[in-house]
Design an enzyme around this catalytic site. Structure first.
Site, short mmCIF file in Angstrom:
data_model
loop_
_atom_site.label_atom_id
_atom_site.label_comp_id
_atom_site.label_asym_id
_atom_site.label_seq_id
_atom_site.Cartn_x
_atom_site.Cartn_y
_atom_site.Cartn_z
N HIS A 1 -5.53 14.08 0.13
CA HIS A 1 -4.49 13.06 -0.08
C HIS A 1 -3.87 13.15 -1.46
CE1 HIS A 1 -6.83 11.37 3.30
NE2 HIS A 1 -5.68 10.85 3.67
N GLY A 2 -4.49 13.85 -2.38
CA GLY A 2 -3.93 13.98 -3.72
C GLY A 2 -5.01 14.23 -4.75
#
Length: 371
Positions: free
Chosen positions: A147-148
């Site tokens: 997701h990051g």
């Protein structure tokens, strides 16, 4: 792709219906109904009351589901209108009984990829109990990083790995099948799973660590003199939306949307479709980006500003077609390029140009952009 794919009239109508249902979830439920409560609670200037905190967490649980599931349904509907069939990406995830069941129902394309290309190649559950727990932890930690590149997402993945490990330990010590045969215990397990999953969404909803920790403390009523930020009207609409979502998902947890629609009379289906369209129009549309787009691009928005992390390798002179609100300090990465982190104002209709000089002797290439 060797032969052209053409949608039948039935596929086209069915695709439009799926697209409408997805757009309703995104524009009405996620943006018009739940986003205001999420913004008021997670962006509060001071610590908030415990009931408001829990309401904000549950509101974000609903928002991220309706946002992402709505986006997926829009894509599925458009594809079907063109004659392509895409499998569903969500299957009543908040009706899950346990965390392994949740990951079989939430973001099915990602969870399937993590299972097939990370968990199983690592050894899965074939190399003993200890190695199984390690594999679960590694898989979920990497799922968080998907997701990051942020510690919040890493913690989120670690907590879900912990959930899965605890669930496996409990299943070895108790007869879960016999217990869950009781309807009341099944519903209690579903609500427990939903609550535990909702707590982890705090790491997604909070913009930074201070707000994240403040929200977690508010959930445990650790603050003195907290403030109330949610109006009575928004309390009622949020509770009604979340309760309806949970009830509906519970009763359709083992059914597909095709099965549900096929059992509805055409006249009722027409009325329902028309009602959804009217509600979408009444919502007036929304400029909010899909939440998962923000994870992919490492972007978050607040008060009309867009914050982005960009990695540039700069030449002697380089023109940026954006309004730069905050000029940063430059640091040098191990490869010799300059790492530039700054705040961009992307909402201006006429972007200005900024000139940065003498930053590096290396040329700019497309590969230097993260997104």
């Amino acid at each position: 792709f060797k032969q052209p794919c053409t949608a039948t009239s039935q596929q086209f109508v069915w695709g439009l219906m799926i697209f409408t249902w997805g757009l309703f979830q995104k524009s009405v439920l996620a943006d018009a109904v739940l986003s205001l409560v999420v913004a008021d609670t997670f962006n509060a200037a001071k610590p908030i009351a415990v009931l408001d905190a829990w309401l904000g967490v549950f509101a974000f649980s609903g928002q991220i589901f309706f946002d992402f599931a709505g986006y997926s349904l829009c894509a599925i509907g458009i594809a079907l209108c063109l004659g392509f069939s895409i499998p569903n990406n969500f299957n009543s995830p908040y009706a899950a009984i346990g965390f392994s069941d949740f990951w079989n129902r939430w973001h099915i394309s990602l969870s399937g990829w993590l299972r097939d290309y990370l968990y199983i190649p690592l050894g899965g559950n074939r190399r003993g109990t200890r190695r199984t727990y390690i594999n679960l932890s590694i898989t979920m930690l990497l799922g968080g990083l998907w997701h990051g590149a942020d510690w919040k997402f890493l913690v989120w993945g670690g907590i879900h790995g912990f959930y899965l490990i605890v669930e496996r330990i409990l299943k070895k010590s108790i007869d879960s099948k016999t217990l869950l045969a009781n309807s009341a215990l099944s519903i209690l397990s579903m609500l427990t799973t939903f609550t535990c999953v909702s707590i982890t969404w705090v790491f997604f909803a909070a913009e930074d660590w201070p707000k994240c920790l403040r929200m977690l403390q508010s959930l445990m009523a650790l603050h003195k003199d907290p403030i109330l930020v949610v109006s009575t009207f928004h309390i009622m609409t949020t509770l009604f939306t979340i309760a309806t979502m949970l009830i509906c998902q519970w009763f359709v947890r083992d059914k597909t949307i095709e099965d549900l629609v096929s059992s509805v009379p055409n006249w009722l289906l027409t009325i329902s479709w028309t009602t959804l369209l009217l509600l979408i129009i009444m919502a007036g549309g929304s400029s909010s980006a899909f939440i998962y787009f923000q994870f992919d691009q490492l972007i978050s928005t607040h008060e009309g500003l867009t914050y982005a992390n960009w990695n540039f390798t700069l030449s002697d002179t380089f023109f940026l077609p954006f309004t730069i609100n905050t000029l940063p300090d430059l640091s040098i990465n191990p490869t010799g390029g300059a790492i530039l982190i700054f705040q961009l104002h992307l909402t201006s209709s006429i972007p200005s140009t900024a000139l940065l000089t003498n930053c590096s002797q290396l040329p700019v290439t497309d590969s230097d952009f993260y997104f």
